[in-house]
Every structure is written in structure tokens, then in C-alpha cells.
Design a protein around this motif. Structure first.
Motif, mmCIF file in Angstrom:
data_model
loop_
_atom_site.group_PDB
_atom_site.id
_atom_site.type_symbol
_atom_site.label_atom_id
_atom_site.label_comp_id
_atom_site.label_asym_id
_atom_site.label_seq_id
_atom_site.Cartn_x
_atom_site.Cartn_y
_atom_site.Cartn_z
ATOM 1 N N VAL A 128 0.821 -1.212 0.000
ATOM 2 C CA VAL A 128 0.000 0.000 0.000
ATOM 3 C C VAL A 128 0.857 1.264 0.000
ATOM 4 O O VAL A 128 0.529 2.242 -0.686
ATOM 5 C CB VAL A 128 -0.947 0.003 1.221
ATOM 6 C CG1 VAL A 128 -1.648 1.348 1.371
ATOM 7 C CG2 VAL A 128 -1.968 -1.129 1.101
ATOM 8 N N PHE A 129 1.958 1.237 0.729
ATOM 9 C CA PHE A 129 2.757 2.439 0.919
ATOM 10 C C PHE A 129 3.975 2.442 -0.006
ATOM 11 O O PHE A 129 4.772 1.507 -0.013
ATOM 12 C CB PHE A 129 3.202 2.557 2.380
ATOM 13 C CG PHE A 129 2.044 2.658 3.330
ATOM 14 C CD1 PHE A 129 1.345 3.851 3.465
ATOM 15 C CD2 PHE A 129 1.626 1.552 4.060
ATOM 16 C CE1 PHE A 129 0.265 3.957 4.326
ATOM 17 C CE2 PHE A 129 0.548 1.638 4.933
ATOM 18 C CZ PHE A 129 -0.140 2.841 5.061
ATOM 19 N N ALA A 130 4.099 3.524 -0.765
ATOM 20 C CA ALA A 130 5.223 3.654 -1.694
ATOM 21 C C ALA A 130 6.524 3.942 -0.968
ATOM 22 O O ALA A 130 7.609 3.673 -1.500
ATOM 23 C CB ALA A 130 4.929 4.777 -2.693
ATOM 24 N N THR A 131 6.438 4.494 0.234
ATOM 25 C CA THR A 131 7.629 4.808 1.015
ATOM 26 C C THR A 131 7.285 4.721 2.490
ATOM 27 O O THR A 131 6.185 5.098 2.903
ATOM 28 C CB THR A 131 8.162 6.220 0.679
ATOM 29 O OG1 THR A 131 9.297 6.521 1.512
ATOM 30 C CG2 THR A 131 7.104 7.288 0.842
ATOM 31 N N THR A 132 8.199 4.178 3.287
ATOM 32 C CA THR A 132 8.010 4.100 4.738
ATOM 33 C C THR A 132 9.298 4.556 5.403
ATOM 34 O O THR A 132 10.369 4.022 5.128
ATOM 35 C CB THR A 132 7.654 2.676 5.194
ATOM 36 O OG1 THR A 132 8.710 1.773 4.832
ATOM 37 C CG2 THR A 132 6.341 2.215 4.575
ATOM 38 N N GLN A 133 9.189 5.545 6.278
ATOM 39 C CA GLN A 133 10.344 6.094 6.967
ATOM 40 C C GLN A 133 10.170 5.912 8.471
ATOM 41 O O GLN A 133 9.081 6.136 9.010
ATOM 42 C CB GLN A 133 10.503 7.584 6.635
ATOM 43 C CG GLN A 133 10.586 7.880 5.146
ATOM 44 C CD GLN A 133 11.750 7.178 4.468
ATOM 45 O OE1 GLN A 133 12.830 7.047 5.049
ATOM 46 N NE2 GLN A 133 11.549 6.732 3.237
ATOM 47 N N SER A 134 11.271 5.526 9.136
ATOM 48 C CA SER A 134 11.218 5.217 10.560
ATOM 49 C C SER A 134 12.340 5.922 11.304
ATOM 50 O O SER A 134 13.170 6.611 10.709
ATOM 51 C CB SER A 134 11.355 3.706 10.765
ATOM 52 O OG SER A 134 12.706 3.306 10.528
ATOM 53 N N ALA A 135 12.371 5.712 12.619
ATOM 54 C CA ALA A 135 13.428 6.290 13.448
ATOM 55 C C ALA A 135 14.799 5.730 13.089
ATOM 56 O O ALA A 135 15.821 6.314 13.449
ATOM 57 C CB ALA A 135 13.120 6.032 14.917
ATOM 58 N N ASP A 136 14.830 4.606 12.380
ATOM 59 C CA ASP A 136 16.110 4.020 11.969
ATOM 60 C C ASP A 136 16.645 4.638 10.684
ATOM 61 O O ASP A 136 17.774 4.341 10.284
ATOM 62 C CB ASP A 136 15.946 2.511 11.751
ATOM 63 C CG ASP A 136 15.597 1.768 13.034
ATOM 64 O OD1 ASP A 136 16.000 2.232 14.111
ATOM 65 O OD2 ASP A 136 14.920 0.729 12.949
ATOM 66 N N ASP A 137 15.841 5.488 10.039
ATOM 67 C CA ASP A 137 16.211 6.005 8.725
ATOM 68 C C ASP A 137 16.670 7.463 8.723
ATOM 69 O O ASP A 137 17.349 7.890 7.794
ATOM 70 C CB ASP A 137 15.015 5.886 7.765
ATOM 71 C CG ASP A 137 14.472 4.471 7.683
ATOM 72 O OD1 ASP A 137 15.285 3.548 7.508
ATOM 73 O OD2 ASP A 137 13.247 4.286 7.816
ATOM 74 N N ALA A 138 16.266 8.230 9.734
ATOM 75 C CA ALA A 138 16.514 9.676 9.708
ATOM 76 C C ALA A 138 16.453 10.215 11.125
ATOM 77 O O ALA A 138 15.999 9.528 12.047
ATOM 78 C CB ALA A 138 15.472 10.374 8.833
ATOM 79 N N PRO A 139 16.904 11.460 11.336
ATOM 80 C CA PRO A 139 16.793 12.070 12.663
ATOM 81 C C PRO A 139 15.343 12.152 13.120
ATOM 82 O O PRO A 139 14.408 12.112 12.319
ATOM 83 C CB PRO A 139 17.385 13.470 12.466
ATOM 84 C CG PRO A 139 18.284 13.343 11.279
ATOM 85 C CD PRO A 139 17.615 12.342 10.383
ATOM 86 N N SER A 140 15.161 12.296 14.423
ATOM 87 C CA SER A 140 13.828 12.370 14.995
ATOM 88 C C SER A 140 13.058 13.579 14.480
ATOM 89 O O SER A 140 13.627 14.632 14.189
ATOM 90 C CB SER A 140 13.936 12.462 16.529
ATOM 91 O OG SER A 140 12.670 12.648 17.131
ATOM 92 N N LYS A 141 11.746 13.425 14.348
ATOM 93 C CA LYS A 141 10.896 14.588 14.140
ATOM 94 C C LYS A 141 11.197 15.584 15.273
ATOM 95 O O LYS A 141 11.524 15.164 16.371
ATOM 96 C CB LYS A 141 9.416 14.194 14.215
ATOM 97 C CG LYS A 141 8.983 13.139 13.210
ATOM 98 C CD LYS A 141 7.542 12.684 13.503
ATOM 99 C CE LYS A 141 7.137 11.552 12.578
ATOM 100 N NZ LYS A 141 5.765 11.080 12.851
#
Length: 223
Positions: A129-142
Motif C-alpha cells: 500500500v505504501f510507496a515509502t516508509t520512513q522510521s526512526a532508523d532512517d533519519a533524525p527524529s521529528k
């Protein structure tokens, strides 16, 4: 258009599991647990940043150990009862309606770990369903814009073509920092007035308001 959803507090009502796991982590460290209000106030941040905020007044708090204990407790709870935290009413229908459109791509941007993202998709059957999924393991925190910028790059769209849907000020600030539109939801963990102050274009009271809200804001015609 890329429509990116936060998970906890936006798609999934996970407040009980989050509060229980954080309470267990603090008590296990021999410390008084933060209040429920304080814990829900940091939902959306990645775990190290969330624990650092909760422990700001305790300079001797073992932040890393508390974070590890929280993740372990939360993962145990989710593994034991993966559907204990339900989707919010209308979430599945909204996702299905958007996924059926040829002009929309869907994404996730969450403070959860990659394992948490995969569990969410497995639990609710959102494979493909999702073309992209981003997590805490991928980038700095919001509220750092990294997750959203990575989502745009992976989906092949610009931030101007992207809308972030979330329940916290961190989601709204991330969207604005990335140059994307921000839409808040009133059923999550930060109140609507805070979402508006953080840059939400609008705040939804029900999921069936989402699709109309995705239309670009109308500008007044000039004479």
C-alpha cells in the motif's frame, strides 16, 4: 501527490501500550514514572529524544537504559497482542480510498523503529500500500525534516506535492521544515490548538474529512 501518515496517534490508537511501556521502563530503573499526560506529550519523537525530554529534570537518569527498556517492553506487548492497539475509526477506509486513486502515492513517517513499521504493515495487512516508509532508523527524529525529505525522494515527488498527516506538533513542524503541507488530526495526542499553532493547514475531527482536505487551499481571486 504524496500523502504521508504518522502511525501512533494518527492511524493507530496506541496510547495504552505507550504509557504502560514507558511506565515499566522508569519503574524498572527505580524512578518515578512520568505522568500519562507527559508521556503522551512526547509521542512522535524517536525513543532517545522522547526519554531525554521526559528526563530533562533528572540529570542522573540513565536515558539510554530507559529507552532500551521502553523499546523492549513495547515490543513485548505488541508481539503478544499485535491487534490490541486498534486502527482509529475510518483509517482503513481512508487509506483504501486514497490507494485506489491514480494521482496519489501513500507513505509512512513514524518515530517507530523499522521493526515497528513492518509489524504495523503485517498486523493490518497493508502490504504493497505504501510507496515509502520512513522510521526512526532512517533519519533524525521529528521535527527534523529528514524523514519527509527521504519519503519525497523515494516516491519521486517534491515537498510541494506532499502532505503530512499527523497528530502532534512534531509532525506539523517536520512538514513545514520540509516545505510540505501539514494536516492535523484531533483524535491523537496533541490538542488541535497546538497543531494549528505549529502550522497545520487544518485539523480533522474525523477521517472522512481527509480527502476533501487534500485539495489545494483556495486562494482569493484579485481584481
Amino acid at each position: 501527490m504524496l500523502v504521508v501518515f504518522d502511525v501512533d496517534g494518527t492511524l493507530v490508537d496506541s496510547q495504552h501500550a505507550i504509557v504502560a511501556a514507558m511506565t515499566e521502563a522508569y519503574v524498572g530503573a527505580g524512578l518515578a514514572a512520568p505522568s500519562r499526560e507527559a508521556i503522551l506529550g512526547i509521542v512522535g519523537l524517536s525513543v532517545p529524544e522522547a526519554v531525554a525530554v521526559l528526563s530533562a529534570s533528572g540529570v542522573d537518569h540513565p536515558v539510554a537504559a530507559i529507552g532500551d527498556a521502553y523499546k523492549a517492553a513495547f515490543n513485548r506487548a505488541r508481539t503478544a497482542a499485535p491487534r490490541a492497539d486498534p486502527l482509529y475509526p475510518g483509517a482503513r477506509e481512508a487509506i483504501a480510498a486514497l490507494a485506489a486513486r491514480g494521482d496519489v502515492l501513500l507513505g509512512l513517517a513514524t518515530g517507530n523503529s523499522r521493526r515497528g513499521v513492518e509489524r504495523f504493515i503485517d498486523t493490518f495487512g497493508f502490504h504493497g500500500v505504501f510507496a515509502t516508509t520512513q522510521s526512526a532508523d532512517d533519519a533524525p527524529s521529528k521535527p527534523h525534516p529528514g524523514m519527509l525529505l527521504l519519503a519525497c525522494a523515494e516516491a519521486g515527488v517534491t515537498p510541494e506535492e506532499t502532505v503530512m498527516i499527523g497528530d502532534t506538533t512534531f509532525d506539523m513542524q517536520m512538514a513545514r521544515a520540509a516545505g510540505a503541507r501539514a494536516i492535523g488530526v484531533a483524535w491523537g495526542y496533541h490538542p488541535p490548538e497546538r497543531l494549528a499553532a505549529a502550522g497545520a493547514q487544518t485539523v480533522l475531527s474525523r477521517f472522512d474529512e481527509l480527502i476533501p482536505a487534500l485539495s489545494p487551499p483556495q486562494t482569493e481571486a484579485t481584481a
